[in-house]
Enzyme design. Structure first.
Site: not given
Ligand code: NAP
Length: 333
Positions: A157, A160-161
């Site tokens: 993701c 997200c990261d």
């Protein structure tokens, strides 16, 4: 956390949850299958609306966030929160509202008649309504390094990261819209993005392709596969193989993002509700499946957004729709 008593699941009594003290109860107003952000949020809303609610969480509760580290984009946490901590808090909040949670896996369902039936290996539960919130898992390449370096440089993701990989070289695997979108997004942080695709043509839409092909920070590796992921404490290298020439090259990298599609967790619903050809639940209207009383929320039907916050929002929507459904079916009885 799974509680087992003579082979039968025992309902948990943790938290301020008087209803949960009623062990081995099998009849509920609402049964929620799955315990990610959508399942727990649906639990909070259903219990708060006064419905006797059960979450069957599976044996590894918490969904995909349990495998992430810091979550920086879930509103309400100025300094971020660790994924597993966020899920524990959602679980406790749902229990505080009165939701019963059983950490057991659903092995079968029977939606052909009312009450709706949901089965684990040891118990048969009945509900007036069911919310399916079983989520989806990112498709994996199948390399050992994906397991070894999960959360240590290997991610599924970018939203997200991505910000954790500032000024580093990154590999993105895949050739669809997700891979192209993630590669483009990651150029905001990375010094360089290597896009590795198994063919010489992208599957992604033309407009997204063009944007990526014109982005000087993205280097394309066509007809190529990642065959090894190396590192010590975290990822430091990806080994690429050209599928046509068999030539191998190594790239020094800080992170590797896999974006080769998702697999929705819908196997047990196959002959019970409408699924599309990739296994995602088809919704008839908002959160309603084609079966009366069966609703869906989160990544199990959503292939576009796939964020904790959108999954939670879908859980809320499904719970509100369940409230309406139960109220209307009670009126007509
Ligand atoms: P996808 O369209 O199925 O693409 C998956 C990509 O991964 C394909 O390029 C495929 O290669 C490759 N792949 C599959 N298995 C692989 C393996 N084992 N090893 C290496 N490569 C592999 O999946 P997606 O990109 O996640 O998109 C899913 C859906 O969401 C699509 O309908 C997409 O349009 C939509 N989506 C839309 C947006 C947007 O519009 N902003 C953003 C994201 C997703 P091949 O091409 O060779 O099959």
């Amino acid at each position: 956390m799974m509680s087992v008593d003579s082979g039968a699941a025992v309902l948990e009594t943790e938290g301020n949850n008087p209803k949960a003290a009623d062990k081995k109860k099998t009849k509920f107003d609402v049964i929620i299958i799955g315990a990610g952000p959508s399942g727990y949020t649906a639990g909070i809303y259903c219990s708060r609306a006064g419905y006797d609610t059960l979450i069957l969480s599976g044996v590894l509760p918490g969904g995909q966030l349990v495998n992430t580290t810091e979550v920086e984009n879930f509103p309400g946490f100025e300094n971020g929160i660790m994924g597993p901590d966020l899920m524990i808090d959602m679980r406790k909040q749902s229990q505080r509202m009165g939701t019963t949670i059983v950490d057991d896996e659903v092995v079968d369902v029977d939606f052909r008649r009312k009450p709706l039936k949901v089965l684990t290996a040891s118990e048969e539960y009945e509900g007036r309504a069911v919310i399916i919130a079983t989520g989806a898992n990112p498709r994996k390449i199948g390399l050992e390094g994906e397991e070894t370096f999960g959360g240590k440089g290997v991610s599924y993701c970018a939203t997200c990261d991505g910000p954790f990989f500032r000024n580093q070289d990154i590999v993105v695997v895949g050739g669809g819209d997700s891979a192209i979108e993630e590669a483009s997004f990651l150029t905001k942080f990375a010094s360089k993005v290597h896009l590795v695709h198994r063919r010489a043509e992208l599957r992604a839409s033309k407009v997204m392709q063009e944007r990526a092909l014109n982005n000087s920070k993205i280097e394309f590796h066509w007809d190529s596969a990642v065959v090894d992921i190396k590192g010590e404490q975290k990822v430091t290298q990806a080994v690429l193989k050209n599928i046509k020439t068999n030539e191998e090259t190594s790239l020094d990298i800080g992170g590797l993002f896999v974006a080769i599609g998702h697999v929705p967790n819908t196997k047990i619903f196959k002959n019970q509700i409408d699924l599309d050809d990739e296994g995602y639940i088809v919704l008839k209207n908002k959160t309603h499946t084609n079966v009366d009383g069966v609703f869906a929320a989160g990544d199990v039907h959503d292939r576009n957004y796939r964020q904790a916050i959108t999954a939670a929002a879908f859980g809320c929507m499904a719970a509100i729709d369940v409230d309406k459904y139960i109220a209307e079916s009670s009126d007509s009885q």
